[in-house]
Design an enzyme around this catalytic site. Sequence first.
Site, mmCIF file in Angstrom:
data_model
loop_
_atom_site.group_PDB
_atom_site.id
_atom_site.type_symbol
_atom_site.label_atom_id
_atom_site.label_comp_id
_atom_site.label_asym_id
_atom_site.label_seq_id
_atom_site.Cartn_x
_atom_site.Cartn_y
_atom_site.Cartn_z
ATOM 1 N N ASP A 98 19.699 67.415 70.290
ATOM 2 C CA ASP A 98 20.254 68.402 69.298
ATOM 3 C C ASP A 98 20.430 68.042 67.730
ATOM 4 O OD1 ASP A 98 21.444 70.524 68.614
ATOM 5 O OD2 ASP A 98 23.510 70.163 69.075
HETATM 6 C C1 SPV Z 1 26.371 73.774 70.675
HETATM 7 O O1 SPV Z 1 26.800 74.393 71.864
HETATM 8 O O2 SPV Z 1 25.381 73.610 70.362
HETATM 9 C C2 SPV Z 1 27.317 73.723 69.533
HETATM 10 C C3 SPV Z 1 28.774 73.017 69.944
HETATM 11 O O3 SPV Z 1 26.901 73.637 68.339
HETATM 12 S S1 SPV Z 1 28.716 71.511 69.851
HETATM 13 O O4 SPV Z 1 27.880 70.885 70.658
HETATM 14 O O5 SPV Z 1 29.888 71.040 69.941
HETATM 15 O O6 SPV Z 1 28.276 70.977 68.306
HETATM 16 MG MG MG Z 2 24.958 73.551 68.278
#
Ligand code: SPV
Ligand code: MG
Length: 306
Positions: free
Chosen positions: A70
């Site tokens: 991510d």
């Molecule tokens: C996601 O679900 O990708 C979010 C929330 O942005 S977090 O993982 O807490 O950033």
């Molecule tokens: Mg996110």
Amino acid sequence: MAGMNGSIKRSNDPKCTPADMLRRLVCCNNALSFLIEAHDGLSAAIAGRAGFEGIWASGLSIASALGYRDANEASWTQVVDVVERIVDTCDRPVLVDGDSGFGNFNSARLLAQKLHQRGAAGVALQDSCFPKMNSLIGDRHRLADVSEFSGRLRAVKDTVAEDFVLVARVEALIAGQPMESALLRASAYADAGADAILIHSRRSTADEILSFAKSWDNRLPLVIVPTKYHKTPSSTFRDAQIAAVIWANQPLRASIAAIRSVCERIAADEGVVGIDPQIAPLEEIFELLDYSELANAESKYQPMSS
Ligand code: SPV
Ligand code: MG
């Protein structure tokens, strides 16, 4: 209505768009709403049947399901494609995690426009620099300049259909900035036209969020993601007049645990007899993706020749 994708049950009523549905949940509703994460068409179909009012197309979960980190490793077009599958398999409004908008005002408005075209109800944009890093890991969370990020929000508002919901996500607390800075940023984003503010925190208690909510005093609806402060009861959020809670990653994490345990058991047993009663029957897949609609369509459009 059943559609070509098998399980589309979206209303044809032009007066009730997905964006209207999301707006009712997040912006024009005094009750606390709950959105759940989906990362593909199948997880969205399951979430819809579980009774959730809205879907969070989570960046973390979509990236992870694709095998990416991510950290903006998945491209925006890959995210848009996954969102299309989510929209087509679930009749709930979809709020998309648009990260920081993948660059500047121009990529942000292009992303938002494409998401709207694919049937998403809204997008959440966070005030991070590109590439972002997931908020719950590490300490490298560079914040965007407030006026530059406000420009990204204004560009989306000026470009995409008026009803499309724009959530501005404040990452100040994630980046270790003081509460004052989080409030100033949220104010600027409200001025830029955001429909709601997502205030994010990674503390294990809700103190930060509750203190923000108190000072914010409902200037715009607040959305929260209680992944780290998950032990806080929902009544606390209700009392703080939070508009919506996003359960952002629990279905993905559930699937990881289930797949891991089943794979280990099959490997150990060299067979599937032991696990078969515990896993979803094939019929559930056929039901989730509405195979009966296809059978009906076949008999209507392609009768078997005698
Ligand atoms: C996601 O679900 O990708 C979010 C929330 O942005 S977090 O993982 O807490 O950033
Ligand atoms: Mg996110």
